[in-house]
Design a protein around this motif. Structure first.
Motif, PDB file in Angstrom:
ATOM      1  N   ASP A 113       0.821  -1.212   0.000  1.00  0.00           N
ATOM      2  CA  ASP A 113       0.000   0.000   0.000  1.00  0.00           C
ATOM      3  C   ASP A 113       0.856   1.262   0.000  1.00  0.00           C
ATOM      4  OD1 ASP A 113      -2.538   1.446   0.269  1.00  0.00           O
ATOM      5  OD2 ASP A 113      -1.794   1.919   2.282  1.00  0.00           O
ATOM      6  N   LYS A 114       1.979   1.226   0.724  1.00  0.00           N
ATOM      7  CA  LYS A 114       2.838   2.411   0.856  1.00  0.00           C
ATOM      8  C   LYS A 114       3.968   2.461  -0.168  1.00  0.00           C
ATOM      9  CE  LYS A 114       0.498   3.652   4.478  1.00  0.00           C
ATOM     10  NZ  LYS A 114      -0.449   4.790   4.383  1.00  0.00           N
ATOM     11  N   LEU A 115       4.209   1.358  -0.869  1.00  0.00           N
ATOM     12  CA  LEU A 115       5.340   1.293  -1.797  1.00  0.00           C
ATOM     13  C   LEU A 115       5.269   2.337  -2.912  1.00  0.00           C
ATOM     14  CD1 LEU A 115       7.946  -0.293  -2.225  1.00  0.00           C
ATOM     15  CD2 LEU A 115       6.672  -1.865  -3.693  1.00  0.00           C
ATOM     16  N   PRO A 116       4.101   2.559  -3.555  1.00  0.00           N
ATOM     17  CA  PRO A 116       4.061   3.579  -4.625  1.00  0.00           C
ATOM     18  C   PRO A 116       4.496   4.960  -4.152  1.00  0.00           C
ATOM     19  CG  PRO A 116       2.095   2.212  -4.696  1.00  0.00           C
ATOM     20  CD  PRO A 116       2.811   1.861  -3.434  1.00  0.00           C
ATOM     21  N   PHE A 117       4.087   5.344  -2.930  1.00  0.00           N
ATOM     22  CA  PHE A 117       4.477   6.663  -2.421  1.00  0.00           C
ATOM     23  C   PHE A 117       5.976   6.700  -2.105  1.00  0.00           C
ATOM     24  CE2 PHE A 117       4.820   9.734   1.190  1.00  0.00           C
ATOM     25  CZ  PHE A 117       4.529  10.868   0.457  1.00  0.00           C
ATOM     26  N   LEU A 118       6.507   5.606  -1.566  1.00  0.00           N
ATOM     27  CA  LEU A 118       7.947   5.541  -1.304  1.00  0.00           C
ATOM     28  C   LEU A 118       8.739   5.751  -2.586  1.00  0.00           C
ATOM     29  CD1 LEU A 118       8.572   2.597   1.204  1.00  0.00           C
ATOM     30  CD2 LEU A 118       8.933   5.036   1.595  1.00  0.00           C
ATOM     31  N   ILE A 119       8.272   5.132  -3.670  1.00  0.00           N
ATOM     32  CA  ILE A 119       8.999   5.230  -4.940  1.00  0.00           C
ATOM     33  C   ILE A 119       8.794   6.611  -5.575  1.00  0.00           C
ATOM     34  CG2 ILE A 119       9.138   4.306  -7.285  1.00  0.00           C
ATOM     35  CD1 ILE A 119       8.400   1.572  -6.129  1.00  0.00           C
ATOM     36  N   ALA A 120       7.531   7.068  -5.624  1.00  0.00           N
ATOM     37  CA  ALA A 120       7.223   8.326  -6.315  1.00  0.00           C
ATOM     38  C   ALA A 120       7.865   9.523  -5.631  1.00  0.00           C
ATOM     39  CB  ALA A 120       5.707   8.516  -6.404  1.00  0.00           C
ATOM     40  N   GLN A 121       7.897   9.523  -4.305  1.00  0.00           N
ATOM     41  CA  GLN A 121       8.447  10.667  -3.582  1.00  0.00           C
ATOM     42  C   GLN A 121       9.861  10.406  -3.087  1.00  0.00           C
ATOM     43  OE1 GLN A 121       7.115  13.869  -2.893  1.00  0.00           O
ATOM     44  NE2 GLN A 121       9.243  14.143  -2.272  1.00  0.00           N
ATOM     45  N   GLY A 122      10.044   9.312  -2.360  1.00  0.00           N
ATOM     46  CA  GLY A 122      11.330   9.052  -1.729  1.00  0.00           C
ATOM     47  C   GLY A 122      12.446   8.730  -2.700  1.00  0.00           C
ATOM     48  N   VAL A 123      12.180   7.828  -3.642  1.00  0.00           N
ATOM     49  CA  VAL A 123      13.223   7.419  -4.588  1.00  0.00           C
ATOM     50  C   VAL A 123      13.603   8.574  -5.498  1.00  0.00           C
ATOM     51  CG1 VAL A 123      13.753   5.886  -6.517  1.00  0.00           C
ATOM     52  CG2 VAL A 123      12.574   4.989  -4.511  1.00  0.00           C
ATOM     53  N   VAL A 124      12.597   9.305  -5.978  1.00  0.00           N
ATOM     54  CA  VAL A 124      12.875  10.439  -6.874  1.00  0.00           C
ATOM     55  C   VAL A 124      13.738  11.480  -6.162  1.00  0.00           C
ATOM     56  CG1 VAL A 124      11.833  12.369  -8.113  1.00  0.00           C
ATOM     57  CG2 VAL A 124      10.818  10.092  -8.274  1.00  0.00           C
ATOM     58  N   THR A 125      13.385  11.804  -4.910  1.00  0.00           N
ATOM     59  CA  THR A 125      14.168  12.777  -4.155  1.00  0.00           C
ATOM     60  C   THR A 125      15.583  12.279  -3.903  1.00  0.00           C
ATOM     61  OG1 THR A 125      12.159  13.542  -3.047  1.00  0.00           O
ATOM     62  CG2 THR A 125      14.262  14.132  -2.034  1.00  0.00           C
ATOM     63  N   THR A 126      15.701  11.007  -3.528  1.00  0.00           N
ATOM     64  CA  THR A 126      17.021  10.424  -3.284  1.00  0.00           C
ATOM     65  C   THR A 126      17.889  10.470  -4.531  1.00  0.00           C
ATOM     66  OG1 THR A 126      16.191   8.951  -1.544  1.00  0.00           O
ATOM     67  CG2 THR A 126      18.239   8.316  -2.636  1.00  0.00           C
ATOM     68  N   LEU A 127      17.303  10.141  -5.680  1.00  0.00           N
ATOM     69  CA  LEU A 127      18.079  10.100  -6.917  1.00  0.00           C
ATOM     70  C   LEU A 127      18.519  11.488  -7.356  1.00  0.00           C
ATOM     71  CD1 LEU A 127      16.253   7.371  -9.046  1.00  0.00           C
ATOM     72  CD2 LEU A 127      18.498   7.231  -7.983  1.00  0.00           C
ATOM     73  N   TYR A 128      17.614  12.471  -7.283  1.00  0.00           N
ATOM     74  CA  TYR A 128      18.047  13.780  -7.790  1.00  0.00           C
ATOM     75  C   TYR A 128      19.001  14.461  -6.826  1.00  0.00           C
ATOM     76  CZ  TYR A 128      15.028  17.112  -5.163  1.00  0.00           C
ATOM     77  OH  TYR A 128      14.445  17.899  -4.214  1.00  0.00           O
ATOM     78  N   VAL A 129      18.851  14.235  -5.522  1.00  0.00           N
ATOM     79  CA  VAL A 129      19.836  14.766  -4.577  1.00  0.00           C
ATOM     80  C   VAL A 129      21.199  14.141  -4.833  1.00  0.00           C
ATOM     81  CG1 VAL A 129      20.522  14.761  -2.145  1.00  0.00           C
ATOM     82  CG2 VAL A 129      18.193  15.403  -2.776  1.00  0.00           C
ATOM     83  N   SER A 130      21.229  12.820  -5.053  1.00  0.00           N
ATOM     84  CA  SER A 130      22.498  12.119  -5.303  1.00  0.00           C
ATOM     85  C   SER A 130      23.107  12.538  -6.635  1.00  0.00           C
ATOM     86  CB  SER A 130      22.271  10.608  -5.273  1.00  0.00           C
ATOM     87  OG  SER A 130      21.754  10.179  -4.033  1.00  0.00           O
ATOM     88  N   ALA A 131      22.262  12.647  -7.675  1.00  0.00           N
ATOM     89  CA  ALA A 131      22.780  12.980  -9.004  1.00  0.00           C
ATOM     90  C   ALA A 131      23.357  14.392  -9.046  1.00  0.00           C
ATOM     91  CB  ALA A 131      21.666  12.829 -10.042  1.00  0.00           C
ATOM     92  N   ILE A 132      22.627  15.351  -8.478  1.00  0.00           N
ATOM     93  CA  ILE A 132      23.130  16.732  -8.461  1.00  0.00           C
ATOM     94  C   ILE A 132      24.409  16.819  -7.632  1.00  0.00           C
ATOM     95  CG2 ILE A 132      22.628  19.095  -7.728  1.00  0.00           C
ATOM     96  CD1 ILE A 132      19.687  18.544  -8.347  1.00  0.00           C
ATOM     97  N   SER A 133      24.431  16.116  -6.515  1.00  0.00           N
ATOM     98  CA  SER A 133      25.629  16.135  -5.671  1.00  0.00           C
ATOM     99  C   SER A 133      26.817  15.523  -6.403  1.00  0.00           C
ATOM    100  CB  SER A 133      25.356  15.366  -4.377  1.00  0.00           C
ATOM    101  OG  SER A 133      24.304  15.948  -3.646  1.00  0.00           O
ATOM    102  N   LEU A 134      26.568  14.464  -7.178  1.00  0.00           N
ATOM    103  CA  LEU A 134      27.664  13.833  -7.917  1.00  0.00           C
ATOM    104  C   LEU A 134      28.254  14.790  -8.942  1.00  0.00           C
ATOM    105  CD1 LEU A 134      29.303  11.250  -8.577  1.00  0.00           C
ATOM    106  CD2 LEU A 134      27.586  10.762 -10.319  1.00  0.00           C
ATOM    107  N   VAL A 135      27.402  15.547  -9.636  1.00  0.00           N
ATOM    108  CA  VAL A 135      27.891  16.503 -10.644  1.00  0.00           C
ATOM    109  C   VAL A 135      28.784  17.553  -9.984  1.00  0.00           C
ATOM    110  CG1 VAL A 135      27.207  18.295 -12.275  1.00  0.00           C
ATOM    111  CG2 VAL A 135      25.931  16.143 -12.178  1.00  0.00           C
TER     112      VAL A 135
END
Length: 324
Positions: A113-135
């Motif tokens: 039930d909670k997995l879609p929200f974890l992916i839509a919000q949490g994963v997206v935020t984690t990825l863009y924070v990590s990607a921008i930081s890597l650049v």
């Protein structure tokens, strides 16, 4: 690097002395653990009787059976081709992990039930924070690496102090210093930019040494040849040095990005809606802490596996010259 056509190797798992050694080690390890009260104890009930009353005999019998099964599995896997061996080992370990998680009596409907929200919000935020930081970390790293390789004492001093300071402090402390310390001097930064800045500065310090070692691995003659062709410093770096240094730089750089992906969980202390923060926040009101933590852990693992595949493809692309 070991090449199959130049290295002769025997199947180690088919050596009697090796199998006997593994058997002894596995037996000794499981003798230290009482598995009588587990599913293994119930399966061994016809042999040991009541598991909880079997005592030393029951513990030894369970450990002996596990050691036999482990060694038999090891020997049989040795007959399969390499890729099949890897697939079997992965499958067996996954089954063991699933069995381990079953012990927690997780609420799977709550996770789904909670997995879609974890992916839509949490994963997206984690990825863009990590990607921008890597650049930003890469830009900082290559700039500081060039400074540390230069003969300019001022530039070298700044770069060496930067790498020493940011490699010497825990990342969590750096996050707090930036988010809580900068407002003391009139610089107010929001939570997400603070997290990105802290990750960029911390990882950039490590990337500095990665770029420095990669650039330093290129023979001095490459620089002299470029100078003889009237190449400037920038053109030499872009066309001559960095393309040759990339095979050395990419493996540790990929590892740093995977590490940064997990270290981004520390920005949750600032209230950033990344994966760890959401997992903790969603699990608290309903006391489903373990469900959310395990779901977040599996997502982190899947993301890391995807990055490992991408890294191996990039490494393979730059290692083509070494393939025979």
């Amino acid at each position: 690097m070991l090449y199959p056509d130049t290295v002769e190797s025997d199947v180690l798992v088919h050596k009697p002395w090796f199998v006997a050694s593994i058997f002894a080690v596995v037996l000794a390890v499981f003798l230290t653990v009482n598995l009588a009260g587990t599913t293994m104890g119930e399966l061994m009930r016809p042999v040991i009787g009541e598991p909880l009353e079997s005592g030393v005999y029951g513990r030894f019998a369970i450990a002996f059976v596990i050691a036999i099964m482990f060694c038999l599995n090891l020997v049989l896997i040795g007959f399969a081709p390499l890729k099949v061996q890897i697939g079997i080992v992965w499958l067996e370990l996954l089954v063991l992990f699933v069995g381990f998680f079953e012990v927690f009596d997780l609420s799977l409907p709550f996770i789904w039930d909670k997995l879609p929200f974890l992916i839509a919000q949490g994963v997206v935020t984690t990825l863009y924070v990590s990607a921008i930081s890597l650049v930003f970390a890469s830009l900082i790293g290559i700039t500081a690496a060039i400074a540390k390789l230069s003969t300019n004492g001022f530039a070298y001093g700044i770069a060496s102090f930067y790498t020493s300071f940011f490699r010497g402090l825990p990342l969590l402390m750096q996050i707090y210093l930036i988010y809580l310390g900068l407002p003391q001097v009139g610089i107010v930064i929001d939570a997400v930019p603070s997290g990105i800045l802290a990750l960029s500065l911390c990882v950039g310090a490590y990337m500095t040494e990665i770029f420095r070692s990669g650039i330093a691995s290129i023979d001095r003659g490459q620089w002299e040849a470029s100078r003889s062709m009237s190449f400037g410093f920038g053109l030499t770096m872009r066309r001559v040095i960095l393309p040759q240094a990339l095979p050395v730089i990419i493996p540790p750089m990929g590892n740093m990005f995977i590490g940064m992906l997990k270290d981004s969980s520390l920005v949750s202390v600032l209230g950033v809606w990344e994966l760890t923060f959401l997992a903790r926040t969603i699990g608290q009101p309903t006391f489903h802490h373990m469900e959310m933590l395990i779901a977040a852990a599996m997502i982190y693992w899947i993301l890391s596996v995807c990055l490992e595949v991408i890294q191996s493809r990039i490494e393979g692309h730059y290692a083509r010259s070494k393939v025979r």
